[in-house]
Design a protein around this motif. Sequence first.
Motif, PDB file in Angstrom:
ATOM      1  N   ALA A 143      -0.987  10.111 -12.099  1.00 33.69           N
ATOM      2  CA  ALA A 143      -0.008   9.551 -11.359  1.00 33.69           C
ATOM      3  C   ALA A 143       0.131   9.135 -10.200  1.00 33.69           C
ATOM      4  O   ALA A 143       0.891   7.612  -9.794  1.00 33.69           O
ATOM      5  N   GLU A 144      -1.158   9.665  -9.532  1.00 36.58           N
ATOM      6  CA  GLU A 144      -1.694   8.267  -8.308  1.00 36.58           C
ATOM      7  C   GLU A 144      -1.642   7.038  -8.004  1.00 36.58           C
ATOM      8  O   GLU A 144      -1.943   6.111  -7.538  1.00 36.58           O
ATOM      9  N   GLN A 145      -2.901   6.972  -9.916  1.00 37.33           N
ATOM     10  CA  GLN A 145      -2.704   5.192  -9.695  1.00 37.33           C
ATOM     11  C   GLN A 145      -1.733   4.636 -10.378  1.00 37.33           C
ATOM     12  O   GLN A 145      -1.212   3.441  -9.786  1.00 37.33           O
TER      13      GLN A 145
ATOM     14  N   ALA B  89       0.771  -2.898 -16.726  1.00 37.64           N
ATOM     15  CA  ALA B  89      -0.027  -1.425 -15.729  1.00 37.64           C
ATOM     16  C   ALA B  89       0.954  -0.613 -14.752  1.00 37.64           C
ATOM     17  O   ALA B  89       1.047   0.655 -14.927  1.00 37.64           O
ATOM     18  N   VAL B  90       2.228  -1.454 -14.511  1.00 32.24           N
ATOM     19  CA  VAL B  90       3.373  -0.357 -13.700  1.00 32.24           C
ATOM     20  C   VAL B  90       4.095   0.962 -15.702  1.00 32.24           C
ATOM     21  O   VAL B  90       3.918   1.421 -14.655  1.00 32.24           O
TER      22      VAL B  90
ATOM     23  N   GLY C 239      -4.037 -10.437  -1.755  1.00 29.68           N
ATOM     24  CA  GLY C 239      -1.920 -10.636  -1.503  1.00 29.68           C
ATOM     25  C   GLY C 239      -1.308  -8.887  -0.944  1.00 29.68           C
ATOM     26  O   GLY C 239       0.278  -8.776  -0.589  1.00 29.68           O
ATOM     27  N   VAL C 240      -2.156  -7.867  -0.971  1.00 35.38           N
ATOM     28  CA  VAL C 240      -1.779  -6.795  -0.528  1.00 35.38           C
ATOM     29  C   VAL C 240      -3.050  -5.664   1.145  1.00 35.38           C
ATOM     30  O   VAL C 240      -3.108  -4.668  -0.028  1.00 35.38           O
TER      31      VAL C 240
ATOM     32  N   VAL D 168       2.683   0.621  -8.622  1.00 40.74           N
ATOM     33  CA  VAL D 168       3.963   0.238  -8.643  1.00 40.74           C
ATOM     34  C   VAL D 168       4.112   0.140  -7.186  1.00 40.74           C
ATOM     35  O   VAL D 168       4.470  -1.193  -6.842  1.00 40.74           O
ATOM     36  N   SER D 169       3.441   0.160  -6.061  1.00 37.69           N
ATOM     37  CA  SER D 169       3.670   0.365  -4.796  1.00 37.69           C
ATOM     38  C   SER D 169       3.162  -1.118  -4.578  1.00 37.69           C
ATOM     39  O   SER D 169       3.967  -2.448  -3.519  1.00 37.69           O
ATOM     40  N   SER D 170       2.384  -1.332  -4.839  1.00 40.03           N
ATOM     41  CA  SER D 170       0.507  -3.122  -4.447  1.00 40.03           C
ATOM     42  C   SER D 170       2.349  -3.962  -5.624  1.00 40.03           C
ATOM     43  O   SER D 170       1.908  -5.053  -4.688  1.00 40.03           O
TER      44      SER D 170
END
Length: 151
Positions: free
Chosen positions: A5-7, A75-76, A122-123, A12-14
């Motif tokens: 879930a953390e991954q 990935a998302v 990018g982030v 998702v955030s990135s």
Amino acid sequence: MAFSAEQESLIVSSWDMLKNNSADHGLKFFLKIFSAAPEAKALFSYLKDSNVPLEQNPKLKSHATVVFVMIAESAVQLRKAGKVTVGNSSLKHLGVVHTKLGVTDAHFAVAKAALLETIKEGVPCIWSAALSDAWGVAYDQIVAAIKAEMN
């Protein structure tokens, strides 16, 4: 390999930060691949005899955007779906194309490094070892699914 879930949250955030400029990030991703492995250009028929600079090649720009978005969106959804799924294509199709082109483990490794570097650039404000690991695990699962269809 489980996807936590953390991954998922990190991906998702990135991706939320990257997706508005996915065309630019996709092109940077492919330019990094070609910088690290210039011979990879030979895998793309529309680049073989082109005099158009890579940065301006409309076919490369289009393909790069599609690939970058497919990787990120796969990935998302990885944890939710419990497996790799792809958008407008199919894993079988991706396997056939990659087999036909002679894509090797070395190609996938170069692409992984290029992807991680592109995301890092990018982030930069949220880049971390955990984010790198999350994208690395997701990419490895996507590649494993494609390779399963290559056999």
